[in-house]
Design an enzyme around this catalytic site. Structure first.
Site, PDB file in Angstrom:
ATOM      1  N   ARG A   1      45.391  46.839  50.205  1.00 48.32           N
ATOM      2  CA  ARG A   1      45.975  48.064  49.648  1.00 48.32           C
ATOM      3  C   ARG A   1      44.981  49.231  49.755  1.00 48.32           C
ATOM      4  O   ARG A   1      45.109  50.065  50.631  1.00 48.32           O
ATOM      5  CB  ARG A   1      46.392  47.831  48.184  1.00 48.32           C
ATOM      6  CG  ARG A   1      47.422  48.839  47.683  1.00 48.32           C
ATOM      7  CD  ARG A   1      46.856  50.184  47.264  1.00 48.32           C
ATOM      8  NE  ARG A   1      45.852  50.061  46.185  1.00 48.32           N
ATOM      9  CZ  ARG A   1      45.057  51.063  45.813  1.00 48.32           C
ATOM     10  NH1 ARG A   1      45.142  52.250  46.418  1.00 48.32           N
ATOM     11  NH2 ARG A   1      44.155  50.888  44.869  1.00 48.32           N
TER      12      ARG A   1
ATOM     13  N   HIS B   1      36.312  49.252  39.393  1.00 49.75           N
ATOM     14  CA  HIS B   1      36.620  49.555  40.791  1.00 49.75           C
ATOM     15  C   HIS B   1      35.550  50.517  41.295  1.00 49.75           C
ATOM     16  O   HIS B   1      35.492  51.663  40.850  1.00 49.75           O
ATOM     17  CB  HIS B   1      38.021  50.192  40.859  1.00 49.75           C
ATOM     18  CG  HIS B   1      38.466  50.623  42.217  1.00 49.75           C
ATOM     19  ND1 HIS B   1      39.348  49.865  42.978  1.00 49.75           N
ATOM     20  CD2 HIS B   1      38.181  51.720  42.957  1.00 49.75           C
ATOM     21  CE1 HIS B   1      39.583  50.487  44.133  1.00 49.75           C
ATOM     22  NE2 HIS B   1      38.890  51.620  44.138  1.00 49.75           N
TER      23      HIS B   1
ATOM     24  N   CYS C   1      39.728  56.716  49.942  1.00 50.91           N
ATOM     25  CA  CYS C   1      40.876  57.383  49.327  1.00 50.91           C
ATOM     26  C   CYS C   1      41.156  58.642  50.123  1.00 50.91           C
ATOM     27  O   CYS C   1      40.295  59.505  50.226  1.00 50.91           O
ATOM     28  CB  CYS C   1      40.596  57.737  47.877  1.00 50.91           C
ATOM     29  SG  CYS C   1      41.892  58.738  47.118  1.00 50.91           S
TER      30      CYS C   1
ATOM     31  N   ASN D   1      35.445  50.801  49.635  1.00 49.29           N
ATOM     32  CA  ASN D   1      35.209  50.002  48.427  1.00 49.29           C
ATOM     33  C   ASN D   1      33.936  49.213  48.610  1.00 49.29           C
ATOM     34  O   ASN D   1      33.539  48.893  49.728  1.00 49.29           O
ATOM     35  CB  ASN D   1      36.355  48.998  48.237  1.00 49.29           C
ATOM     36  CG  ASN D   1      37.693  49.653  47.985  1.00 49.29           C
ATOM     37  OD1 ASN D   1      38.584  49.598  48.818  1.00 49.29           O
ATOM     38  ND2 ASN D   1      37.829  50.287  46.845  1.00 49.29           N
TER      39      ASN D   1
END
Lengths: 310, 310
Positions: free
Chosen positions: B14, B206, B239, B248
C-alpha cells in the site's frame, strides 16, 4: 537522554579519505579541515601516518599535520600505527594521537600485519613516549562489534582485549564497529563492559552505517555515557581491509538528530550541509548522508533549536 | 529493551507501491503479499481504497483485496479514506481497516482534500459501521512529528487531535512520521502523550527513513511500549503529497536490528532479502534498505540469533 552535549570527532580527513576512490589534493584536505572547524568541529582527526605504499591517500600526512596540528580551540589528532608513525606525527607538531588495536586476531593480521599482542605492545611503547611528550593518547578497539573474517566477537573475547588496552593507560578508549554490524543492545553491553573495566577513562564510539544502525547506535552510546562519537562529513569513508564496510556515520546526520534531541554538538547544520556538498562534489561521489539529500527540517531549527513542550 | 517481540506491519503493497514511479501488475502485487507472508509477515496492509484518478497505483484495490483479505493466520488490512472506500473494502471481504487523520490542517487539505474535522467525522462514521461489522479499526495520525507545509506540530496541537481520535474508540492508534523528521526524543514524547490519552489502546508507529532516524526511532518506539511498526520491503514508498518524503523504513533493516537485539519479529531474514531483491528488480529501482545492499552478519544469525553473554 541525560547528556547535554556530545563531542563529535570529525574523521573525514582520515578514515573518510582513506577509502575514497578519488584522491583529494593536500590543499583540498586543508580546506576540508578549515571548513569542518568553521562549522563547529572542536575535534578533528586530521590524517594518519601509514606507509604511503599501503595507504596512498594519506601519503601527505606530514604536510597536512604540519599545517593543521595547532589550530586554536581545536583538538587535532592523528592516527599512528607504530612508533615510527608516532615520531613522524611528533615531528609535524601533533599533540594528540589515536592508535588502533583490533579485537580480532585475524583482522589484526590482515589489517595491521601484526598480531593483537604486537599491536598492544606497540601501543604501550607509544603511550610511554606520549606521556613524556605530553601527548593525548586515544586507543580505538577495532572490530569490537564483529569481524568480517571471524564473525562474532563474543563479549569474553572483547573483555580480554579491553583489559589489556586499559592496562596501557590511554586518555580515551574508543570502541569501533568497523564493519557496521552492531545494534543498540550491542552498544549498551559493550560500553557497559568498557565502563566496568576502565571507569575513569572517557569513552568514545566509532560507527559505520552499513546496516542502517549508525544513528540508533550513536543515540544509545550517548545515553550510555559515551562522551565522543566519530563521524565523517558526507558519510564518506570506510575501511579498505573490511570488505563489507561502507562509510562512517555522517556528521550531518548526527548533528541533525542530536540537535533536535536537545544534545549540543557544537556544530551548525547549515554550513555543514554546504560543506558536505563541496566535499562530495570534490570526490565525485554520491552522498553517504541522509541530511545532505533530504535537507533539514524546518529551516528555523538550523540556528536555534526550539523544543516542544507538552 | 523490555519487549520480547514487536509486530511488523508490511506496508509495501500500500504505502510502498503508492509512490513508486513504475506500477506493479496485480499479479505481482499478489506475489509480493504471498512472499511477505512466506517470510513471516503476520500483518500486511494489502492495498488502499482511493479514487483511481488520484492514486492510480491502487486502482486494482478491489481485486487485490478480494484475493488476499482472508489469509490464514495473517491480519490483512486496507487503507480506507472515506465511507465509500470502507464499503468497497467490505465488499472485497476486508476485516481490518486503517484510516488516516492528519495532525496538520494544511496537510489534511492538501492530502485528503478535507479538513481535520471532516476526517475525524468520517473516521467516526466508519468506526460505527465497523463495530457492527466486527471489523478491526486502526487510525493513523499522519504528520504527527512535523508537517511539510506547517513545519513543527507542537505537542499541544497533537494532543488536541489525539484526544479526538481516542474519542472515536479505534482498536489501534498509530503515529506517523510522514515526512521523516522525528528523533528518538520526539518518539518518546509523542508516544508518552498517546499512552496518557489512550492507555488501553495498542500503539503503532509509522516511520520514514528520510533523515536517517528511522531505525533509531523504531528502537525508541518499541522501548516505549509501541506494539507494532509499519515497514516496507526494500524500503520502497513515500507519500506523493509530501515533497521531501522518501521510503518507509525497510522491513529487512528492522528485522536485522531487532533480531540481533533479541526482539522477535516473526520474520526470517534470508527469504526477506531475496524478496527485497525481487521487488526492487520488479520496480526497476535501487534499494531503499541497507541490509539488501550490505547483507546480513553473520549468516548463522539468519535462522537462530545467539546473543553474547558477558
Amino acid at each position: 537522554m541525560s547528556a547535554a552535549s556530545v563531542q563529535i570527532v570529525e574523521v573525514a580527513p582520515r578514515d573518510g579519505l582513506q577509502n575514497e576512490a578519488r584522491p583529494l589534493s593536500t590543499a583540498a584536505k586543508l580546506e576540508l579541515i578549515r571548513r569542518a572547524v568553521a562549522a563547529g568541529a572542536r575535534r578533528v582527526e586530521i590524517t594518519g601516518f601509514a606507509r604511503p605504499d599501503v595507504v596512498p591517500a594519506l601519503a601527505d600526512a606530514d604536510e597536512v599535520a604540519a599545517a593543521t596540528a595547532a589550530l586554536p580551540g581545536v583538538q587535532t589528532s592523528a592516527l599512528v600505527l607504530n612508533p615510527r608513525g608516532y615520531e613522524r606525527a611528533r615531528a609535524a607538531g601533533v599533540t594528540a594521537v589515536n592508535m588502533v588495536v583490533l579485537a580480532s586476531e585475524t583482522f589484526s593480521q590482515r589489517n595491521q600485519r601484526m598480531s593483537v599482542a604486537q599491536a598492544l605492545d606497540g601501543a604501550a611503547r607509544i603511550r610511554e613516549r606520549a606521556g613524556a611528550d605530553g601527548v593525548h593518547v586515544a586507543i580505538t578497539v577495532g572490530a569490537s562489534f564483529g569481524c568480517p573474517f571471524e564473525g562474532e566477537i563474543p563479549l569474553p573475547a572483547l573483555r580480554s582485549v579491553l583489559q589489556q588496552v586499559a592496562a596501557i593507560g590511554p586518555d580515551e578508549i574508543s570502541l569501533a564497529d568497523t564493519i557496521g554490524v552492531g545494534t543498540p543492545a550491542d552498544v549498551r553491553a559493550r560500553f557497559a563492559l568498557l565502563a566496568e573495566l576502565a571507569p575513569d577513562v572517557p569513552r568514545r564510539a566509532h560507527f559505520h552505517d552499513t546496516r542502517n544502525t549508525g544513528v540508533a547506535n550513536a543515540v544509545a552510546a550517548v545515553e550510555a555515557g559515551v562522551a565522543a562519537l566519530d563521524a565523517s562529513l558526507g558519510g564518506i569513508g570506510g575501511c579498505p581491509f573490511a570488505p563489507a564496510a561502507t562509510g562512517n556515520v555522517a556528521t550531518e546526520d548526527l548533528v541533525y538528530c542530536f540537535g533536535r534531541m536537545g544534545v549540543d554538538t557544537g556544530f551548525e547544520l547549515a554550513p555543514l550541509l554546504a560543506d558536505a556538498r563541496w566535499l562530495l562534489d570534490s570526490l565525485g561521489r554520491e552522498s553517504g548522508s541522509a541530511l545532505s539529500r533530504a535537507g533539514c527540517f524546518p529551516e528555523s531549527l538550523l540556528a536555534d533549536p526550539v523544543r516542544d513542550s507538552a
